[in-house]
Write a protein that holds these residues in place. Structure first.
Motif, PDB file in Angstrom:
ATOM      1  N   ALA A 145       8.574  22.961 -23.056  1.00 46.15           N
ATOM      2  CA  ALA A 145       8.175  24.242 -23.639  1.00 46.15           C
ATOM      3  C   ALA A 145       6.674  24.294 -23.894  1.00 46.15           C
ATOM      4  O   ALA A 145       6.035  25.342 -23.737  1.00 46.15           O
ATOM      5  CB  ALA A 145       8.939  24.478 -24.947  1.00 46.15           C
ATOM      6  N   ARG A 195       7.510  28.969 -35.237  1.00 42.71           N
ATOM      7  CA  ARG A 195       7.150  29.275 -33.853  1.00 42.71           C
ATOM      8  C   ARG A 195       5.816  28.642 -33.490  1.00 42.71           C
ATOM      9  O   ARG A 195       5.573  28.317 -32.322  1.00 42.71           O
ATOM     10  CB  ARG A 195       7.092  30.797 -33.640  1.00 42.71           C
ATOM     11  N   ASN A 237       9.489  28.828 -30.236  1.00 43.35           N
ATOM     12  CA  ASN A 237       8.687  29.971 -29.794  1.00 43.35           C
ATOM     13  C   ASN A 237       9.144  30.478 -28.441  1.00 43.35           C
ATOM     14  O   ASN A 237       9.196  31.687 -28.206  1.00 43.35           O
ATOM     15  CB  ASN A 237       7.215  29.575 -29.724  1.00 43.35           C
ATOM     16  N   LEU A 238       9.480  29.570 -27.534  1.00 42.29           N
ATOM     17  CA  LEU A 238       9.943  29.970 -26.210  1.00 42.29           C
ATOM     18  C   LEU A 238      11.223  30.793 -26.305  1.00 42.29           C
ATOM     19  O   LEU A 238      11.345  31.849 -25.671  1.00 42.29           O
ATOM     20  CB  LEU A 238      10.171  28.733 -25.338  1.00 42.29           C
ATOM     21  N   TYR A 293       1.739  30.884 -29.049  1.00 42.32           N
ATOM     22  CA  TYR A 293       2.071  31.740 -30.187  1.00 42.32           C
ATOM     23  C   TYR A 293       0.795  32.012 -30.968  1.00 42.32           C
ATOM     24  O   TYR A 293       0.124  31.084 -31.410  1.00 42.32           O
ATOM     25  CB  TYR A 293       3.106  31.083 -31.091  1.00 42.32           C
ATOM     26  N   ALA A 319       7.289  24.505 -29.989  1.00 39.06           N
ATOM     27  CA  ALA A 319       7.165  25.325 -28.780  1.00 39.06           C
ATOM     28  C   ALA A 319       8.520  25.797 -28.273  1.00 39.06           C
ATOM     29  O   ALA A 319       8.632  26.890 -27.716  1.00 39.06           O
ATOM     30  CB  ALA A 319       6.448  24.538 -27.692  1.00 39.06           C
ATOM     31  N   CYS A 320       9.565  24.990 -28.477  1.00 35.93           N
ATOM     32  CA  CYS A 320      10.891  25.391 -27.988  1.00 35.93           C
ATOM     33  C   CYS A 320      11.423  26.577 -28.794  1.00 35.93           C
ATOM     34  O   CYS A 320      12.074  27.468 -28.250  1.00 35.93           O
ATOM     35  CB  CYS A 320      11.869  24.216 -28.028  1.00 35.93           C
ATOM     36  N   SER A 363      10.454  34.164 -27.895  1.00 34.72           N
ATOM     37  CA  SER A 363       9.685  35.001 -26.977  1.00 34.72           C
ATOM     38  C   SER A 363      10.576  35.624 -25.917  1.00 34.72           C
ATOM     39  O   SER A 363      10.423  36.797 -25.563  1.00 34.72           O
ATOM     40  CB  SER A 363       8.575  34.185 -26.301  1.00 34.72           C
ATOM     41  N   GLY A 404       5.733  27.084 -21.691  1.00 30.12           N
ATOM     42  CA  GLY A 404       6.036  28.202 -22.586  1.00 30.12           C
ATOM     43  C   GLY A 404       4.788  28.983 -22.977  1.00 30.12           C
ATOM     44  O   GLY A 404       3.658  28.523 -22.799  1.00 30.12           O
TER      45      GLY A 404
END
Length: 334
Positions: free
Chosen positions: A29, A196, A203-204, A36, A200-201, A207, A33
């Motif tokens: 991610a 987020r 946030n991904l 953010y 990263a996961c 998103s 990704g």
């Protein structure tokens, strides 16, 4: 191996597998990704300065907030830095510029705004064309029409340039769209989520959910705005503007700005086509900036990752295309 040790071993194996899977997912991610960004919900102010174009306007605790210093007249028309509020009073102009925050130059220095660049291009070509930029942030076609009428009552304009943005007709059902509007995220209702930012996961996943929901809702709102029943009465206002300008001896040029979003899979060509056909049928000179802008990646034309207004590069492209079009059509005032 005792039964309890087998269970403990299996639980540990499962736990380590989950940890390893999370590490792999988080790493992937972070590599593929989206970033953010922190939002502050204040238009034209940003927590990042990717091109070094803005300066620090204030501090949010220990965090710098970037932006520009703006100078507006009483009517909300943008003025040169340091100019008095009555700077425009009594001055004569050769052309009238109309539009909303796109043409005001949200997030763009005064000297880089499209209409200002256009003046310089004509001056370099040996023609002194003074443009009164009466663009006002946040207005729609009805309000722009009233500005046009007011300015025409003050003096005749041989040339009126209207920088038209697709939401100038209004967006039916816009009030039901909540979240970061993918077209102009800076004006969305954004809630900063530290998870987020940290993961990263997370946030991904968020998103992807936001993109599917907001793409569907916002795209449909734009497409609905150009259905005949909704667009028809509003386009009559545009026709009335053009007739009023012509009645005073001038010409109105319609310049269509695309939405700065995903030119590889652009969903709004239908809106552009309707506007082009309408203008052609009514004898209104029309310039569509989509072909010129679509030569670039949309994110390269953004003021900021959290603000999808056109940046200085986009304003330069628009000025170049308008200059070419005006000369091609023999429209500049003599």
């Amino acid at each position: 191996m005792p039964h309890t040790r087998k269970i403990t071993f299996r639980l540990l194996a499962v736990f380590l597998g989950l940890v390893l899977s999370f590490i792999v997912l988080e790493t992937a991610a972070r590599l593929i990704g989206p970033e953010y960004y922190r939002f502050n919900n204040r238009s034209n102010e940003y927590y990042t300065n990717p091109r070094g174009y803005h300066h620090i306007v204030r501090m949010d605790g220990e965090t710098p907030v970037y932006g520009l210093d703006y100078n507006f007249a009483r009517e909300k028309y943008r003025l040169p830095p340091g100019a008095p509020k009555n700077y425009l009073d009594g001055k004569r102009f050769d052309a009238l510029g109309l539009g909303d925050s796109f043409m005001t130059g949200a997030g763009v220095k005064y000297e880089d705004v499209c209409f200002r660049r256009l003046e310089k291009m004509f001056k370099d070509a040996g023609r002194d064309l003074k443009i009164k930029n009466c663009s006002v942030p946040g207005v729609n076609l009805g309000f722009i029409s009233s500005i046009c009428a007011h300015e025409l009552s003050l003096q005749p304009y041989p040339l009126v340039i209207y920088g038209f943005v697709l939401n100038d007709l209004g967006l039916p059902g816009r009030e039901s769209i909540t979240g970061s509007d993918f077209i102009d995220q800076n004006n969305g209702e954004n809630q900063y989520n530290p998870w987020r930012k940290r993961l990263a996961c997370v946030n991904l996943a968020a998103s992807l959910v936001e993109k599917i929901r907001l793409n569907t809702q916002t795209t449909q709102a734009y497409l609905d705005a150009y259905e005949p029943d909704y667009a028809g009465p509003r386009l009559e206002i545009l026709e009335s503007m053009a007739k009023e300008v012509e009645g005073r001896g001038g010409r109105m040029v319609l310049v269509i700005f695309p939405l700065l979003y995903d030119f590889d899979n652009y969903r709004f060509e239908k809106c552009h086509a309707l506007l082009r056909d309408f203008a052609a049928n009514k004898g209104i000179p029309v310039l569509d900036l989509l072909p010129a802008f679509s030569q670039h990646k949309a994110h390269d034309l953004w003021v900021n990752p959290t603000d999808h207004h056109p940046n200085e590069l986009a304003h330069a492209i628009a000025a170049r295309e308008i200059f070419r079009f005006l000369n091609q059509e023999n429209l500049p005032p003599r």
